[in-house]
Design a protein around this motif. Structure first.
Motif: not given
Length: 123
Positions: A57-59, A65, A105
Protein backbone atom coordinates in the motif's frame (compact mmCIF):
# COMPACT_ATOMS: atom_id res chain seq x y z
CA UNK A 1 20.08 3.65 18.50
CA UNK A 2 17.93 3.76 15.39
CA UNK A 3 19.47 5.52 12.41
CA UNK A 4 17.81 6.66 9.21
CA UNK A 5 20.23 8.07 6.67
CA UNK A 6 18.96 9.80 3.55
CA UNK A 7 20.96 10.22 0.35
CA UNK A 8 20.46 11.17 -3.26
CA UNK A 9 19.52 14.80 -2.94
CA UNK A 10 21.08 17.51 -5.04
CA UNK A 11 20.53 20.22 -7.61
CA UNK A 12 18.44 19.42 -10.68
CA UNK A 13 16.79 21.43 -13.42
CA UNK A 14 13.05 21.65 -13.73
CA UNK A 15 11.70 18.60 -15.49
CA UNK A 16 14.50 16.42 -14.20
CA UNK A 17 14.53 13.43 -11.88
CA UNK A 18 16.15 12.36 -8.65
CA UNK A 19 16.04 9.19 -6.61
CA UNK A 20 16.28 9.48 -2.86
CA UNK A 21 17.29 6.59 -0.64
CA UNK A 22 16.93 6.09 3.08
CA UNK A 23 18.91 3.35 4.77
CA UNK A 24 17.75 2.20 8.18
CA UNK A 25 19.83 0.54 10.86
CA UNK A 26 19.07 -0.83 14.34
CA UNK A 27 15.42 -0.99 13.35
CA UNK A 28 13.07 -3.91 12.73
CA UNK A 29 12.61 -2.36 9.31
CA UNK A 30 9.98 -4.71 7.92
CA UNK A 31 7.72 -3.94 10.90
CA UNK A 32 7.65 -0.21 10.22
CA UNK A 33 5.69 1.85 7.76
CA UNK A 34 8.03 4.28 6.05
CA UNK A 35 7.36 7.78 4.90
CA UNK A 36 8.88 10.77 3.16
CA UNK A 37 8.20 14.32 4.23
CA UNK A 38 9.63 17.61 3.05
CA UNK A 39 10.19 21.03 4.51
CA UNK A 40 10.75 24.18 2.51
CA UNK A 41 12.42 27.23 4.09
CA UNK A 42 10.07 28.98 6.47
CA UNK A 43 7.38 26.35 6.10
CA UNK A 44 6.21 23.40 8.13
CA UNK A 45 7.18 19.83 7.42
CA UNK A 46 4.59 18.19 5.16
CA UNK A 47 3.75 14.70 4.03
CA UNK A 48 4.97 13.50 0.64
CA UNK A 49 4.51 9.73 0.51
CA UNK A 50 4.31 6.63 2.67
CA UNK A 51 4.44 2.90 2.19
CA UNK A 52 3.13 0.04 4.26
CA UNK A 53 5.34 -2.54 5.90
CA UNK A 54 5.18 -5.01 3.04
CA UNK A 55 5.07 -2.39 0.33
CA UNK A 56 1.62 -3.32 -0.86
CA UNK A 57 0.00 0.00 0.00
CA UNK A 58 1.28 3.43 -0.95
CA UNK A 59 -0.09 6.89 -0.30
CA UNK A 60 0.85 10.23 -1.81
CA UNK A 61 0.25 13.89 -1.30
CA UNK A 62 -1.85 15.33 -4.11
CA UNK A 63 1.01 17.61 -5.11
CA UNK A 64 3.28 14.69 -6.04
CA UNK A 65 0.78 12.07 -7.20
CA UNK A 66 1.73 10.75 -10.61
CA UNK A 67 5.25 12.18 -10.41
CA UNK A 68 6.77 10.53 -7.32
CA UNK A 69 6.97 6.83 -6.48
CA UNK A 70 7.81 5.38 -3.09
CA UNK A 71 9.18 1.85 -2.79
CA UNK A 72 11.04 -0.25 -0.29
CA UNK A 73 13.44 -3.17 -0.17
CA UNK A 74 13.06 -4.93 3.16
CA UNK A 75 16.08 -7.13 2.46
CA UNK A 76 18.22 -3.99 2.26
CA UNK A 77 16.41 -2.02 4.99
CA UNK A 78 16.01 0.79 2.51
CA UNK A 79 13.16 2.96 1.29
CA UNK A 80 13.29 4.96 -1.94
CA UNK A 81 11.58 7.97 -3.43
CA UNK A 82 11.75 8.27 -7.20
CA UNK A 83 10.97 11.85 -8.16
CA UNK A 84 10.19 12.71 -11.77
CA UNK A 85 9.06 15.89 -13.51
CA UNK A 86 10.50 17.98 -10.73
CA UNK A 87 9.58 21.64 -10.50
CA UNK A 88 10.90 24.50 -8.35
CA UNK A 89 8.03 24.02 -5.89
CA UNK A 90 9.57 20.65 -4.98
CA UNK A 91 12.62 22.39 -3.54
CA UNK A 92 12.92 21.40 0.13
CA UNK A 93 14.78 19.28 2.61
CA UNK A 94 13.42 15.74 2.31
CA UNK A 95 13.16 13.56 5.39
CA UNK A 96 12.45 9.88 5.71
CA UNK A 97 10.60 8.57 8.72
CA UNK A 98 9.64 5.25 10.28
CA UNK A 99 6.42 4.59 12.14
CA UNK A 100 5.23 1.50 13.95
CA UNK A 101 1.49 2.17 13.92
CA UNK A 102 0.81 4.63 11.18
CA UNK A 103 -2.87 5.24 10.45
CA UNK A 104 -2.64 8.81 9.24
CA UNK A 105 0.11 10.41 7.15
CA UNK A 106 1.09 13.04 9.68
CA UNK A 107 4.37 13.98 11.31
CA UNK A 108 3.02 12.86 14.67
CA UNK A 109 2.41 9.33 13.38
CA UNK A 110 6.11 8.58 12.89
CA UNK A 111 8.58 7.53 15.56
CA UNK A 112 12.00 7.98 13.97
CA UNK A 113 13.42 10.55 11.57
CA UNK A 114 16.47 11.00 9.41
CA UNK A 115 18.55 14.16 9.20
CA UNK A 116 17.24 15.10 5.77
CA UNK A 117 18.68 15.63 2.30
CA UNK A 118 18.41 18.83 0.31
CA UNK A 119 16.65 18.83 -3.04
CA UNK A 120 16.91 21.98 -5.11
CA UNK A 121 15.09 22.36 -8.42
CA UNK A 122 16.16 25.25 -10.62
CA UNK A 123 13.85 26.85 -13.16
Amino acid sequence: QVQLVESGGGLVQAGGSLRLSCAASRLAFSSYAMGWFRQAPGKERVFVARISTGGGNTYYADSVKGRFTISRDNAKNTVYLQMNSLNPEDTAVYYCAAGLNVKISKVESFDYWGQGTQVTVSS
